[in-house]
Motif scaffolding. Structure first.
Motif, PDB file in Angstrom:
ATOM      1  N   GLU A 146     -70.802  -8.690  -5.207  1.00  0.00           N
ATOM      2  CA  GLU A 146     -71.679  -9.534  -4.686  1.00  0.00           C
ATOM      3  C   GLU A 146     -71.849  -8.464  -3.485  1.00  0.00           C
ATOM      4  O   GLU A 146     -72.938  -8.072  -3.027  1.00  0.00           O
ATOM      5  CB  GLU A 146     -71.252 -10.784  -3.739  1.00  0.00           C
ATOM      6  CG  GLU A 146     -71.353 -12.201  -5.122  1.00  0.00           C
ATOM      7  CD  GLU A 146     -71.228 -13.373  -4.373  1.00  0.00           C
ATOM      8  OE1 GLU A 146     -70.231 -13.843  -2.956  1.00  0.00           O
ATOM      9  OE2 GLU A 146     -70.948 -13.933  -5.273  1.00  0.00           O
TER      10      GLU A 146
ATOM     11  N   ASP B 236     -75.477  -7.233  -2.530  1.00  0.00           N
ATOM     12  CA  ASP B 236     -76.138  -7.530  -1.988  1.00  0.00           C
ATOM     13  C   ASP B 236     -76.939  -5.841  -0.369  1.00  0.00           C
ATOM     14  O   ASP B 236     -78.653  -5.746   0.018  1.00  0.00           O
ATOM     15  CB  ASP B 236     -75.626  -7.984  -0.316  1.00  0.00           C
ATOM     16  CG  ASP B 236     -75.747  -9.457  -1.002  1.00  0.00           C
ATOM     17  OD1 ASP B 236     -75.830  -9.438  -1.718  1.00  0.00           O
ATOM     18  OD2 ASP B 236     -74.468 -10.114  -0.539  1.00  0.00           O
TER      19      ASP B 236
ATOM     20  N   GLU C  62     -79.992  -4.229  -0.110  1.00  0.00           N
ATOM     21  CA  GLU C  62     -80.711  -4.434   0.874  1.00  0.00           C
ATOM     22  C   GLU C  62     -81.253  -2.861   1.496  1.00  0.00           C
ATOM     23  O   GLU C  62     -81.809  -1.990   2.109  1.00  0.00           O
ATOM     24  CB  GLU C  62     -79.754  -4.341   2.679  1.00  0.00           C
ATOM     25  CG  GLU C  62     -79.759  -3.799   3.885  1.00  0.00           C
ATOM     26  CD  GLU C  62     -78.713  -4.242   4.506  1.00  0.00           C
ATOM     27  OE1 GLU C  62     -78.381  -4.170   5.597  1.00  0.00           O
ATOM     28  OE2 GLU C  62     -77.356  -4.924   4.250  1.00  0.00           O
TER      29      GLU C  62
END
Length: 429
Positions: A259, A263, A267
């Protein structure tokens, strides 16, 4: 007073500053007369100046001793000649300082030799003084030149007229000579200064254009590589998100790690798009368009042939998987080379060789010179390529090769042109 002060440019203030600069030594003194000639001409000028100084000094000594009545003492004649004419020797290097000494010598001489002749200054000395004034105007700023003229007329000629050493009408004539000498020197010196300034500005403009070309090419490379990076970051994000569904009984720590990776990739992709978006033009479709590589080399060849080029392509060595940056850069180098050939060597025979070496990809494109009228480039004017390095084509090649740590050689080969680039493979994608 600062040069940027608006009051400095008022006529009265400017003249006052010029008078101060003429009378008082300081850092504003011009370093020397502007002699824009080649070295041999400057040497000849200085030689003639030295010879003229010697001859004019002799005349300035002899005339008072032989023509003036009563003649001055010999020592006085020698001293006045030394003060009036000898500073001419230093005028090419220190014109304003030489003028100060000479002007003082003429003022003293005009007062000391008053009443001995209708003209208190020997003609050779006055000729030397006019030459000195010319060199002052040739070297100095316009304010200093105006100050020198004002001091010469009102501080040297006018006092001599007032004491009755010479007629007023003759003082007006001498003042006119002073003005003409200063105007001539200022005109020649101003033109020389303007030409020098133009050369400097032209060189600065050329450097600015070169820097602009580099920045434009770097922005273009960044936009292109963004698409490559965005693809890989998207793959990372998707794989990190899919991993928990592919691997059964994944520990919570591993799931949390995936995860974090997902992420972070999203980003990074968002930030990359935001930053590179500032570099993009109005072409919104460019972000979704796939970046080309050597697999589209046949399309380049077909396009170049439509522009009248005879193309021969050779692939040497065993083709291998290339990193996206290397593949894209190799394609762009071939594209720019074909574009330059169509523009500057229309109708030429072009050979493109793609050599897969052990450590680097070697791209070589050569043409055999123009055979017809220039045509529009097949590159579509993407970056204004200039075969001789003045446009963005070679700049773009050089930036791409430098980015990959490779080498680029471009230049004439016989009647034609050659571009050779070595692109290290690096780590394949």
């Amino acid at each position: 007073m600062n040069d940027s002060d608006p009051a400095r440019h008022r006529p009265g203030t400017a003249l006052a500053h010029g008078v101060r600069q003429a009378l008082l030594p300081g850092p504003d003194d011009p370093p020397g007369a502007r002699l824009p000639w080649p070295l041999w001409a400057r040497v000849l000028f200085l030689t003639l100046l030295t010879g003229a100084t010697v001859g004019l000094t002799g005349g300035t000594i002899a005339i008072p001793l032989t023509v003036f009545r009563p003649p001055p003492p010999t020592t006085v004649a020698w001293l006045l000649a030394a003060a009036q004419v000898v500073p001419l020797l230093a005028s090419a290097r220190w014109p304003l300082a030489a003028w100060r000494v000479s002007a003082l010598g003429f003022l003293v001489g005009g007062l000391v030799l008053s009443g001995r002749y209708f003209f208190p200054w020997p003609v050779p000395g006055w000729i030397a003084f006019l030459v000195l004034l010319f060199l002052v105007a040739l070297a100095g700023a316009r304010e200093a030149t105006a100050g020198v003229g004002a001091v010469t007329i009102f501080g040297v000629i006018a006092p001599v007229v007032l004491v009755g050493a010479m007629p007023g009408w003759f003082g007006v004539i001498l003042s006119g000579m002073v003005v003409l000498a200063l105007i001539l020197g200022d005109a020649i010196g101003g033109r020389s200064s303007a030409e020098a300034e133009l050369r400097v500005r032209t060189e600065q403009h050329r450097q600015d254009l070169a820097r602009q070309a580099v920045l434009e090419e770097r922005a273009r490379i960044a936009r292109e590589l963004h698409d490559v990076v965005a693809h890989h970051m998207s793959v990372i994000a998707m794989q990190a998100e899919a991993a928990p569904y592919k691997i059964t009984d994944m520990p919570p720590a591993a799931r949390q790690t995936f995860e974090v990776v997902r992420d972070a990739a999203r980003e990074a992709l968002t930030e990359t798009r935001r930053v590179v978006g500032l570099l993009r033009s109005d072409d919104e479709g460019a972000e979704r368009a796939p970046q080309p590589g050597l697999e589209r080399l046949d399309d380049l060849v077909a396009t170049a042939r439509r522009y009248g080029l005879t193309i021969e392509v050779a692939v040497v060595g065993m083709p291998r998987s290339l990193g996206a940056g290397v593949d894209l850069s190799a394609y762009r180098i071939v594209q720019e080379s074909f574009s330059n050939a169509a523009r500057y060597a229309p109708g030429s025979a072009v050979r493109a060789e793609i050599h897969y070496g052990p450590q680097a990809l070697r791209v070589e494109v050569t043409d055999d010179g123009p055979r017809g009228e220039a045509a529009d480039s097949p590159g579509g004017g993407e970056n204004g390529a200039d075969k001789h390095g003045g446009g963005h084509g070679l700049v773009g090649m050089r930036e791409r090769v430098t980015m990959l740590g490779g080498r680029l050689a471009a230049g004439p080969r016989g009647p034609g042109w050659s571009v050779v680039a070595e692109l290290p493979y690096g780590d394949p994608d």
